[in-house]
Motif scaffolding. Structure first.
Motif: not given
Length: 131
Positions: A13-17, A21-23
């Motif tokens: 959902r955001q740019p980090n590990a 999780i969106a998918n």
């Protein structure tokens, strides 16, 4: 790419590990579209009608060239099929002058998986050619 056969690619959902999780995308699943400018190693994507972020290590451009329907009479249309078989369900049809077909990295026998106008499916390779 770079996803193990028994693993999944997490779309975050955001740019980090650590982001939620969106998918999850299975190995060899395609249809990930980069929707904007990457931020460092993370790229905004649309996948399976969800949006999110994936690490650039796991994506690759699959078709910088566009292809056209060829060898189909002006009175006929090319079938875009769900699976690589002449007996498979027709998803939609392509006009004999259609020229915005992107190849995806999957082929089997005479069949090529493609993306065109938001559709993904299979066409017989003998009916498409490069621009």
């Amino acid at each position: 790419m770079n996803v193990k056969t028994d693993d999944v690619l997490n779309v975050r959902r955001q740019p980090n590990a650590e982001a939620s999780i969106a998918n999850r995308l299975r190995y060899n699943e395609c249809g990930v579209i980069v929707t904007g400018t990457c931020r460092g190693d993370w790229c905004p994507v649309e996948a399976k009608h969800d949006t999110g972020w994936v690490h650039r290590r796991y994506i690759s451009m699959v078709s910088p060239s566009l292809y056209c329907v060829s060898g189909v009479s002006s009175a006929d249309r090319l079938n875009l099929r769900r699976w690589p078989s002449a007996q498979s369900q027709v998803i939609t049809t392509l006009a004999p002058d259609q020229c915005d077909i992107a190849f995806l990295p999957y082929t089997t026998d005479d069949w090529q998986k493609v993306r065109v106008e938001g559709w993904e499916g299979w066409v017989n390779r003998r009916f498409v050619s490069g621009q």
